[in-house]
Design a protein around this motif. Structure first.
Motif, PDB file in Angstrom:
ATOM      1  N   SER A   6      49.592  42.379  85.529  1.00  0.00           N
ATOM      2  CA  SER A   6      48.536  42.009  84.574  1.00  0.00           C
ATOM      3  C   SER A   6      47.511  43.142  84.493  1.00  0.00           C
ATOM      4  O   SER A   6      47.275  43.866  85.469  1.00  0.00           O
ATOM      5  N   THR A   7      46.900  43.333  83.342  1.00  0.00           N
ATOM      6  CA  THR A   7      45.850  44.342  83.114  1.00  0.00           C
ATOM      7  C   THR A   7      44.688  43.700  82.379  1.00  0.00           C
ATOM      8  O   THR A   7      44.864  42.697  81.669  1.00  0.00           O
ATOM      9  N   PHE A   8      43.553  44.231  82.580  1.00  0.00           N
ATOM     10  CA  PHE A   8      42.393  43.753  81.828  1.00  0.00           C
ATOM     11  C   PHE A   8      41.529  44.964  81.448  1.00  0.00           C
ATOM     12  O   PHE A   8      41.483  45.973  82.149  1.00  0.00           O
ATOM     13  N   ASP A   9      40.898  44.877  80.300  1.00  0.00           N
ATOM     14  CA  ASP A   9      40.161  46.027  79.733  1.00  0.00           C
ATOM     15  C   ASP A   9      38.693  45.652  79.511  1.00  0.00           C
ATOM     16  O   ASP A   9      38.170  44.724  80.136  1.00  0.00           O
ATOM     17  N   SER A  10      38.075  46.316  78.550  1.00  0.00           N
ATOM     18  CA  SER A  10      36.620  46.172  78.338  1.00  0.00           C
ATOM     19  C   SER A  10      36.227  44.811  77.803  1.00  0.00           C
ATOM     20  O   SER A  10      35.032  44.524  77.673  1.00  0.00           O
ATOM     21  N   LYS A  11      37.170  44.005  77.453  1.00  0.00           N
ATOM     22  CA  LYS A  11      36.814  42.666  76.990  1.00  0.00           C
ATOM     23  C   LYS A  11      36.279  41.804  78.122  1.00  0.00           C
ATOM     24  O   LYS A  11      35.695  40.760  77.884  1.00  0.00           O
ATOM     25  N   SER A  12      36.527  42.247  79.370  1.00  0.00           N
ATOM     26  CA  SER A  12      35.998  41.537  80.531  1.00  0.00           C
ATOM     27  C   SER A  12      34.886  42.369  81.150  1.00  0.00           C
ATOM     28  O   SER A  12      34.918  43.609  81.103  1.00  0.00           O
ATOM     29  N   PHE A  13      33.881  41.733  81.741  1.00  0.00           N
ATOM     30  CA  PHE A  13      32.714  42.426  82.281  1.00  0.00           C
ATOM     31  C   PHE A  13      32.443  41.932  83.685  1.00  0.00           C
ATOM     32  O   PHE A  13      32.762  40.781  84.040  1.00  0.00           O
ATOM     33  N   ASP A  14      31.875  42.827  84.476  1.00  0.00           N
ATOM     34  CA  ASP A  14      31.502  42.425  85.817  1.00  0.00           C
ATOM     35  C   ASP A  14      30.104  41.829  85.785  1.00  0.00           C
ATOM     36  O   ASP A  14      29.505  41.627  84.717  1.00  0.00           O
ATOM     37  N   ILE A  15      29.505  41.595  86.947  1.00  0.00           N
ATOM     38  CA  ILE A  15      28.202  40.926  87.009  1.00  0.00           C
ATOM     39  C   ILE A  15      27.070  41.825  86.532  1.00  0.00           C
ATOM     40  O   ILE A  15      25.965  41.348  86.234  1.00  0.00           O
ATOM     41  N   TYR A  16      27.361  43.097  86.465  1.00  0.00           N
ATOM     42  CA  TYR A  16      26.339  44.036  86.005  1.00  0.00           C
ATOM     43  C   TYR A  16      26.438  44.306  84.506  1.00  0.00           C
ATOM     44  O   TYR A  16      25.676  45.095  83.964  1.00  0.00           O
ATOM     45  N   GLY A  17      27.415  43.682  83.857  1.00  0.00           N
ATOM     46  CA  GLY A  17      27.571  43.865  82.426  1.00  0.00           C
ATOM     47  C   GLY A  17      28.464  45.024  82.048  1.00  0.00           C
ATOM     48  O   GLY A  17      28.640  45.313  80.865  1.00  0.00           O
ATOM     49  N   ASP A  18      29.049  45.681  83.064  1.00  0.00           N
ATOM     50  CA  ASP A  18      29.957  46.786  82.765  1.00  0.00           C
ATOM     51  C   ASP A  18      31.363  46.251  82.484  1.00  0.00           C
ATOM     52  O   ASP A  18      31.810  45.269  83.107  1.00  0.00           O
ATOM     53  N   PRO A  19      32.066  46.902  81.564  1.00  0.00           N
ATOM     54  CA  PRO A  19      33.433  46.427  81.267  1.00  0.00           C
ATOM     55  C   PRO A  19      34.351  46.641  82.469  1.00  0.00           C
ATOM     56  O   PRO A  19      34.245  47.639  83.179  1.00  0.00           O
ATOM     57  N   LEU A  20      35.279  45.645  82.680  1.00  0.00           N
ATOM     58  CA  LEU A  20      36.254  45.733  83.766  1.00  0.00           C
ATOM     59  C   LEU A  20      37.506  46.422  83.256  1.00  0.00           C
ATOM     60  O   LEU A  20      38.093  46.016  82.252  1.00  0.00           O
ATOM     61  N   ILE A  21      37.900  47.432  83.963  1.00  0.00           N
ATOM     62  CA  ILE A  21      39.126  48.154  83.617  1.00  0.00           C
ATOM     63  C   ILE A  21      39.998  48.215  84.874  1.00  0.00           C
ATOM     64  O   ILE A  21      39.570  48.722  85.910  1.00  0.00           O
ATOM     65  N   GLY A  22      41.193  47.670  84.808  1.00  0.00           N
ATOM     66  CA  GLY A  22      42.099  47.670  85.964  1.00  0.00           C
ATOM     67  C   GLY A  22      43.251  46.695  85.766  1.00  0.00           C
ATOM     68  O   GLY A  22      43.608  46.370  84.633  1.00  0.00           O
ATOM     69  N   GLY A  23      43.886  46.195  86.862  1.00  0.00           N
ATOM     70  CA  GLY A  23      45.007  45.263  86.774  1.00  0.00           C
ATOM     71  C   GLY A  23      45.580  44.967  88.148  1.00  0.00           C
ATOM     72  O   GLY A  23      45.039  45.406  89.168  1.00  0.00           O
ATOM     73  N   SER A  24      46.681  44.177  88.164  1.00  0.00           N
ATOM     74  CA  SER A  24      47.329  43.819  89.431  1.00  0.00           C
ATOM     75  C   SER A  24      48.836  43.711  89.234  1.00  0.00           C
ATOM     76  O   SER A  24      49.308  43.429  88.126  1.00  0.00           O
ATOM     77  N   THR A  25      49.548  43.927  90.303  1.00  0.00           N
ATOM     78  CA  THR A  25      51.013  43.801  90.323  1.00  0.00           C
ATOM     79  C   THR A  25      51.417  42.928  91.510  1.00  0.00           C
ATOM     80  O   THR A  25      50.893  43.114  92.625  1.00  0.00           O
ATOM     81  N   SER A  26      52.312  41.977  91.297  1.00  0.00           N
ATOM     82  CA  SER A  26      52.764  41.100  92.389  1.00  0.00           C
ATOM     83  C   SER A  26      54.291  40.992  92.379  1.00  0.00           C
ATOM     84  O   SER A  26      54.913  41.010  91.312  1.00  0.00           O
ATOM     85  N   ASN A  27      54.858  40.908  93.571  1.00  0.00           N
ATOM     86  CA  ASN A  27      56.296  40.694  93.764  1.00  0.00           C
ATOM     87  C   ASN A  27      56.508  39.487  94.666  1.00  0.00           C
ATOM     88  O   ASN A  27      55.798  39.328  95.676  1.00  0.00           O
ATOM     89  N   TYR A  28      57.502  38.673  94.300  1.00  0.00           N
ATOM     90  CA  TYR A  28      57.797  37.483  95.098  1.00  0.00           C
ATOM     91  C   TYR A  28      59.316  37.349  95.216  1.00  0.00           C
ATOM     92  O   TYR A  28      60.038  37.399  94.221  1.00  0.00           O
ATOM     93  N   ARG A  29      59.794  37.206  96.454  1.00  0.00           N
ATOM     94  CA  ARG A  29      61.235  37.024  96.685  1.00  0.00           C
ATOM     95  C   ARG A  29      61.413  35.834  97.632  1.00  0.00           C
ATOM     96  O   ARG A  29      60.718  35.739  98.660  1.00  0.00           O
ATOM     97  N   SER A  30      62.341  34.974  97.276  1.00  0.00           N
ATOM     98  CA  SER A  30      62.607  33.790  98.104  1.00  0.00           C
ATOM     99  C   SER A  30      64.107  33.551  98.152  1.00  0.00           C
ATOM    100  O   SER A  30      64.792  33.594  97.116  1.00  0.00           O
ATOM    101  N   TRP A  31      64.595  33.271  99.367  1.00  0.00           N
ATOM    102  CA  TRP A  31      66.028  32.983  99.537  1.00  0.00           C
ATOM    103  C   TRP A  31      66.163  31.703 100.349  1.00  0.00           C
ATOM    104  O   TRP A  31      65.627  31.594 101.460  1.00  0.00           O
ATOM    105  N   THR A  32      66.851  30.739  99.778  1.00  0.00           N
ATOM    106  CA  THR A  32      67.062  29.467 100.465  1.00  0.00           C
ATOM    107  C   THR A  32      68.560  29.276 100.699  1.00  0.00           C
ATOM    108  O   THR A  32      69.356  29.405  99.763  1.00  0.00           O
ATOM    109  N   MET A  33      68.923  28.970 101.928  1.00  0.00           N
ATOM    110  CA  MET A  33      70.316  28.671 102.254  1.00  0.00           C
ATOM    111  C   MET A  33      70.346  27.401 103.087  1.00  0.00           C
ATOM    112  O   MET A  33      69.556  27.251 104.037  1.00  0.00           O
ATOM    113  N   GLY A  34      71.226  26.493 102.722  1.00  0.00           N
ATOM    114  CA  GLY A  34      71.295  25.228 103.445  1.00  0.00           C
ATOM    115  C   GLY A  34      72.673  24.614 103.411  1.00  0.00           C
ATOM    116  O   GLY A  34      73.541  24.999 102.620  1.00  0.00           O
ATOM    117  N   VAL A  35      72.901  23.653 104.295  1.00  0.00           N
ATOM    118  CA  VAL A  35      74.149  22.904 104.341  1.00  0.00           C
ATOM    119  C   VAL A  35      73.799  21.424 104.421  1.00  0.00           C
ATOM    120  O   VAL A  35      72.748  21.038 104.955  1.00  0.00           O
TER     121      VAL A  35
END
Length: 479
Positions: A101-130
């Motif tokens: 996800s990314t966010f640009d100047s449409k978002s602002f911090d508490i000081y009124g400055d535009p937020l520029i940045g983003g995040s990346t996430s990875n998720y892996r799950s393996w289920t094995m059962g009997v």
């Protein structure tokens, strides 16, 4: 493992022992594989066919026996099909998830400055059962679930959020659920498997019965050919005697000791004997065709055959009560009826159990891990049981009317009672058949002895009548 029914088996055995075979050691009865190619080389010599060879060839070629064998295999297949309900089930699930996800100047911090940045996430799950359903009404489940979760934030206005330091974690669960009332016990839960096993045994008996009936039918057809041959020989002897009598009476007419009208009776006797021979020849041909069709139901079969065994008469050393008891102990029809009765009794037990309320006990273990930077550390936690959890639960349910279960119970009771009555009726039928067969055999054996005496007396009477004719004291008609 399973024995032949006593009544047909006794008839087959009695005739096989009684016959006079040209071979010292008769071959044993063997049922060849039905799928073997039927070629001329595989056949016995049809010009010299013994009873044993006829039975063997019939069992090898008969289509009904092959059909019965395939039917048996179909019924036998029902056992592993029913047992498959209690097979282990392996399940596995792999999940891979990636998001950014990314966010640009449409978002602002508490000081009124535009937020520029983003995040990346990875998720892996393996289920094995009997999972494993148990024949006594329980269910066991085991599940192993390691997971990996990682995310990283891009700089936001020059500040960097920390990434996940320990992305690995996991869990192991073991759960067992046991029915305590309804569906409790092997007779209920594994009822279909038990009934399938009874059906498989009954199919074996049905196949044996098909083999026995075919052997008995082949033997009866074989002896019909033997009878037709002997009958034709007797008719030829009768014709020879009638012709000899006509020849002698012609001499008597020539010398004047017999009136010419006496020759009419002799000529009528010769004509009748010739007519009897024509009928006997046709009967023999028909009997041979029937035997050929019985033992060679295939296109490649001989045009004719000749039997070599002859029947003999021996004393029958059997007791009626002992024979009846032996039949009741060994007849495959009764064994099949016993299996059906056991199956119906099991179905009644299962139907009665399903009228009970449902009460299930569940016991579970849940082992968890803390977050680690490596995968191996999570497995160490699970093996050592570092974070255990336990669950014990009872679940109860009761249908208000439970009409379906009650209706099935009534049907099961009726089916079991019907099976009992059918078993008793078959027992009475077997007793009647054995006693009837025993008395018929005894009567026929005595009849053979009486017929032999009658033949001797009539031969003596014929010789006496011929002597009277030679002395002019009788007529050709009486002879």
């Amino acid at each position: 493992m399973r024995r032949l029914p006593i009544f047909p088996a006794l008839l087959v055995a009695f005739s096989l022992v009684a016959q006079e075979s040209p071979k010292a050691d008769a071959p044993k009865l063997v049922i060849p594989k039905p799928d073997l190619p039927q070629t001329a080389a595989a056949k016995v010599d049809a010009s010299h066919l013994t009873l044993q060879q006829a039975i063997q060839t019939s069992l090898r070629n008969n289509l009904q026996v092959q059909i019965s064998e395939q039917t048996r295999e179909v019924v036998r297949a029902g056992v592993p099909i029913a047992a498959g309900t209690f097979d282990w089930t392996l399940n596995s699930n792999l999940t891979l998830q990636h998001s950014r996800s990314t966010f640009d100047s449409k978002s602002f911090d508490i000081y009124g400055d535009p937020l520029i940045g983003g995040s990346t996430s990875n998720y892996r799950s393996w289920t094995m059962g009997v999972a494993k359903p148990m024949e006594w009404g329980g269910t066991l489940q085991l599940n192993y679930n390691p997971t990996y979760t990682y995310y990283f934030d891009k700089p936001v206005n020059g500040f960097l959020s920390p990434a996940v330091q320990d992305p690995y974690m996991g869990s192991f669960t073991a759960s067992y659920t046991q029915s305590l009332l309804r569906n409790f016990g092997r007779d209920t839960t594994a009822s279909n498997l038990i009934v399938a096993r009874y059906g498989s045994q009954a199919a074996d008996y049905a196949f044996q019965l098909a083999v026995i009936n075919l052997a008995a039918s082949t033997e009866s057809t074989y002896w019909s050919v033997v009878f037709a041959k002997l009958d034709l020989e007797n008719k030829r002897v009768a014709l020879a005697l009638a012709q000899q009598q006509l020849k002698e009476d012609k001499l008597r007419v020539d010398v004047g000791t017999l009136a010419p009208l006496g020759l009419l009776q002799d000529e009528a006797a010769v004509a009748q004997a010739e007519q009897d021979i024509i009928t006997s020849v046709a009967n023999l041909a028909n009997a041979k065709d029937t035997l050929i069709r019985t033992i060679y139901p295939i296109p490649d079969r001989p045009d004719s055959l000749d039997t070599v065994d002859l029947p003999t008469v021996k004393p029958m050393e059997m007791d009626e009560d002992a024979s009846t008891k032996m039949a009741l102990d060994n007849r495959v029809e009764l064994k099949s009826a016993d299996l059906d009765l056991l199956a119906k009794a099991n179905q009644l037990t299962a139907a009665r159990n399903r009228t009970l309320p449902q009460l299930d006990l569940n016991v579970a273990y849940n082992g968890a891990t803390t977050n680690y930077a490596t995968f191996g550390a999570t497995n160490t936690d699970l093996i050592q049981g570092k974070n255990p959890g336990y669950t014990v639960a009872l679940q109860f349910s009761l249908p208000i009317l439970n009409q379906t279960a009650k209706g099935n119970l009534a049907v099961a009771r009726a089916n079991r009672r019907s099976s009992e009555l059918s078993r008793h009726d078959q027992e009475l039928t077997v007793i009647l058949q054995v006693r009837t067969a025993f008395r018929n055999l005894d009567s026929l054996a005595k009849g053979v002895v009486a017929a032999e005496k009658t033949r001797v007396f009539r031969e003596q009477n014929l010789d006496a009548e011929k002597k009277k004719l030679d002395n002019g004291m009788s007529t050709s008609f009486l002879v």
